[in-house]
Design a protein around this motif. Structure first.
Motif, PDB file in Angstrom:
ATOM      1  N   SER A   1       0.813  -1.214   0.000  1.00 46.09           N
ATOM      2  CA  SER A   1       0.000   0.000   0.000  1.00 46.09           C
ATOM      3  C   SER A   1       0.847   1.264   0.000  1.00 46.09           C
ATOM      4  N   GLU A   2       2.095   1.169   0.492  1.00 44.38           N
ATOM      5  CA  GLU A   2       2.972   2.341   0.494  1.00 44.38           C
ATOM      6  C   GLU A   2       3.354   2.744  -0.930  1.00 44.38           C
ATOM      7  N   LYS A   3       3.268   1.806  -1.878  1.00 42.50           N
ATOM      8  CA  LYS A   3       3.620   2.079  -3.268  1.00 42.50           C
ATOM      9  C   LYS A   3       2.421   2.550  -4.081  1.00 42.50           C
ATOM     10  N   ILE A   4       1.228   2.501  -3.484  1.00 38.16           N
ATOM     11  CA  ILE A   4       0.008   2.772  -4.225  1.00 38.16           C
ATOM     12  C   ILE A   4      -0.737   3.949  -3.624  1.00 38.16           C
ATOM     13  N   LYS A   5      -1.096   4.900  -4.470  1.00 33.58           N
ATOM     14  CA  LYS A   5      -1.822   6.081  -4.023  1.00 33.58           C
ATOM     15  C   LYS A   5      -3.129   6.201  -4.797  1.00 33.58           C
ATOM     16  N   ILE A   6      -4.183   6.626  -4.116  1.00 33.30           N
ATOM     17  CA  ILE A   6      -5.462   6.873  -4.781  1.00 33.30           C
ATOM     18  C   ILE A   6      -5.411   8.221  -5.486  1.00 33.30           C
ATOM     19  N   ILE A   7      -5.851   8.232  -6.743  1.00 31.37           N
ATOM     20  CA  ILE A   7      -5.931   9.472  -7.503  1.00 31.37           C
ATOM     21  C   ILE A   7      -7.359   9.627  -8.042  1.00 31.37           C
ATOM     22  N   THR A   8      -7.724  10.825  -8.455  1.00 33.33           N
ATOM     23  CA  THR A   8      -9.029  11.072  -9.060  1.00 33.33           C
ATOM     24  C   THR A   8      -8.837  11.390 -10.529  1.00 33.33           C
ATOM     25  N   THR A   9      -9.540  10.654 -11.395  1.00 35.57           N
ATOM     26  CA  THR A   9      -9.412  10.850 -12.837  1.00 35.57           C
ATOM     27  C   THR A   9     -10.442  11.876 -13.323  1.00 35.57           C
ATOM     28  N   GLU A  10     -10.378  12.201 -14.603  1.00 33.52           N
ATOM     29  CA  GLU A  10     -11.148  13.334 -15.132  1.00 33.52           C
ATOM     30  C   GLU A  10     -12.660  13.157 -15.062  1.00 33.52           C
ATOM     31  N   ASP A  11     -13.160  11.917 -14.992  1.00 33.32           N
ATOM     32  CA  ASP A  11     -14.609  11.736 -14.877  1.00 33.32           C
ATOM     33  C   ASP A  11     -15.069  11.696 -13.423  1.00 33.32           C
ATOM     34  N   GLY A  12     -14.140  11.970 -12.501  1.00 36.55           N
ATOM     35  CA  GLY A  12     -14.470  11.992 -11.086  1.00 36.55           C
ATOM     36  C   GLY A  12     -14.271  10.674 -10.364  1.00 36.55           C
ATOM     37  N   SER A  13     -14.016   9.610 -11.114  1.00 35.43           N
ATOM     38  CA  SER A  13     -13.810   8.305 -10.485  1.00 35.43           C
ATOM     39  C   SER A  13     -12.349   8.122 -10.087  1.00 35.43           C
ATOM     40  N   HIS A  14     -12.152   7.321  -9.071  1.00 35.84           N
ATOM     41  CA  HIS A  14     -10.801   7.047  -8.584  1.00 35.84           C
ATOM     42  C   HIS A  14     -10.053   6.099  -9.524  1.00 35.84           C
ATOM     43  N   SER A  15      -8.752   6.173  -9.432  1.00 36.44           N
ATOM     44  CA  SER A  15      -7.872   5.129  -9.918  1.00 36.44           C
ATOM     45  C   SER A  15      -6.725   5.051  -8.924  1.00 36.44           C
ATOM     46  N   LEU A  16      -5.739   4.249  -9.244  1.00 40.11           N
ATOM     47  CA  LEU A  16      -4.578   4.108  -8.373  1.00 40.11           C
ATOM     48  C   LEU A  16      -3.311   4.404  -9.163  1.00 40.11           C
ATOM     49  N   TYR A  17      -2.346   4.968  -8.463  1.00 39.11           N
ATOM     50  CA  TYR A  17      -1.039   5.225  -9.063  1.00 39.11           C
ATOM     51  C   TYR A  17      -0.021   4.347  -8.366  1.00 39.11           C
ATOM     52  N   HIS A  18       0.656   3.519  -9.156  1.00 36.71           N
ATOM     53  CA  HIS A  18       1.686   2.624  -8.628  1.00 36.71           C
ATOM     54  C   HIS A  18       3.027   3.345  -8.737  1.00 36.71           C
ATOM     55  N   GLU A  19       3.566   3.767  -7.605  1.00 37.72           N
ATOM     56  CA  GLU A  19       4.756   4.619  -7.622  1.00 37.72           C
ATOM     57  C   GLU A  19       5.988   3.891  -8.153  1.00 37.72           C
ATOM     58  N   GLU A  20       6.087   2.593  -7.890  1.00 44.67           N
ATOM     59  CA  GLU A  20       7.253   1.853  -8.346  1.00 44.67           C
ATOM     60  C   GLU A  20       7.249   1.700  -9.874  1.00 44.67           C
ATOM     61  N   LEU A  21       6.064   1.398 -10.431  1.00 43.13           N
ATOM     62  CA  LEU A  21       5.955   1.253 -11.885  1.00 43.13           C
ATOM     63  C   LEU A  21       5.779   2.593 -12.594  1.00 43.13           C
ATOM     64  N   LYS A  22       5.445   3.641 -11.795  1.00 40.67           N
ATOM     65  CA  LYS A  22       5.110   4.956 -12.363  1.00 40.67           C
ATOM     66  C   LYS A  22       3.988   4.806 -13.398  1.00 40.67           C
ATOM     67  N   GLU A  23       2.930   4.151 -12.978  1.00 41.45           N
ATOM     68  CA  GLU A  23       1.826   3.827 -13.873  1.00 41.45           C
ATOM     69  C   GLU A  23       0.511   3.865 -13.105  1.00 41.45           C
ATOM     70  N   THR A  24      -0.547   4.310 -13.787  1.00 44.26           N
ATOM     71  CA  THR A  24      -1.878   4.285 -13.181  1.00 44.26           C
ATOM     72  C   THR A  24      -2.601   2.988 -13.557  1.00 44.26           C
TER      73      THR A  24
END
Length: 229
Positions: free
Chosen positions: A2-25
């Protein structure tokens, strides 16, 4: 994890996740919810049903359970249409409850909000066991990689791995062949990626490849069919 993963909000208002190690959503920045509906529901499940009316139960295989959004949308679809679905997914790195319990997918559409209890039910279901989650949705999630997974005969493939640039091993021809071998005649393979190499490999493996319009923010995606008998 979970330390590598952050919740983000995408343009339609829904969440996604950002994987910091992979630098990928986990989804498109342009809208996680819209992307799943477009790529996997409309151009995957709905398209297969249109070609195969009243052919039930529908067997779906998903590469990458991830946030559970695709599985939940499919469950809602199955309940609304009262069509039985057998859903199998693999995920070697499950999310922790502190992450998935905060995701806001259930609030994106008031018309289906009353299915909210099933979202956490999918995440809370035991790994490596199968069973019903709702009346029309039977579910099995395996905590294994695609390389290790045992696959079952499949009608619809949701190929939702991280991008080829981030997880190239999952997009290799050998892995695609494994998935295609599990596809029944007339089955459909759908993914957000429109990479030329992917389309060439799918064609060489015998699928009929199409390039439909992508979800908002993306020009194209890939859909491919296994020839019917």
């Amino acid at each position: 994890m979970s330390e590598k993963i952050k919740i983000i909000t995408t343009e339609d208002g829904s969440h996604s996740l950002y994987h910091e190690e992979l630098k990928e959503t986990y989804h498109s920045f342009h809208g996680a919810y819209r992307e799943s509906l477009h790529v996997f529901m409309i151009y995957g499940l709905d398209s297969w049903v249109a070609m195969n009316p009243k052919k039930y139960p529908i067997r779906i295989f998903e590469v990458g359970f991830g946030t559970g959004l695709n599985a939940w949308l499919t469950l809602v679809w199955a309940e609304q249409y009262q069509i039985p679905v057998l859903y199998h997914t693999v995920e070697p790195y499950p999310l922790e409850k502190e992450i998935y319990s905060q995701l806001n997918f259930i609030h994106q559409n008031d018309a289906i909000w009353h299915y909210h209890k099933y979202f956490e039910a999918l995440h809370d279901a035991p790994w490596n066991e199968g069973g019903p989650i709702s009346e029309y949705f039977n579910f099995k999630k395996d905590k294994v990689s695609l390389q290790e997974a045992q696959l079952y005969p499949t009608d619809v493939v949701f190929f939702d791995a991280f991008a080829p640039s981030k997880q190239p091993e999952l997009w290799e021809k050998e892995m695609l062949e494994k998935v295609i071998n599990s596809m029944r005649p007339g089955a459909v393979f759908t993914t957000y990626s429109a990479k030329g190499q992917l389309k060439r490999d799918l064609k060489e493996l015998g699928l009929e490849v199409e390039t439909p319009p992508g979800p908002p923010g993306k020009k194209e995606m890939t859909r491919a069919w296994k020839k019917a008998e």
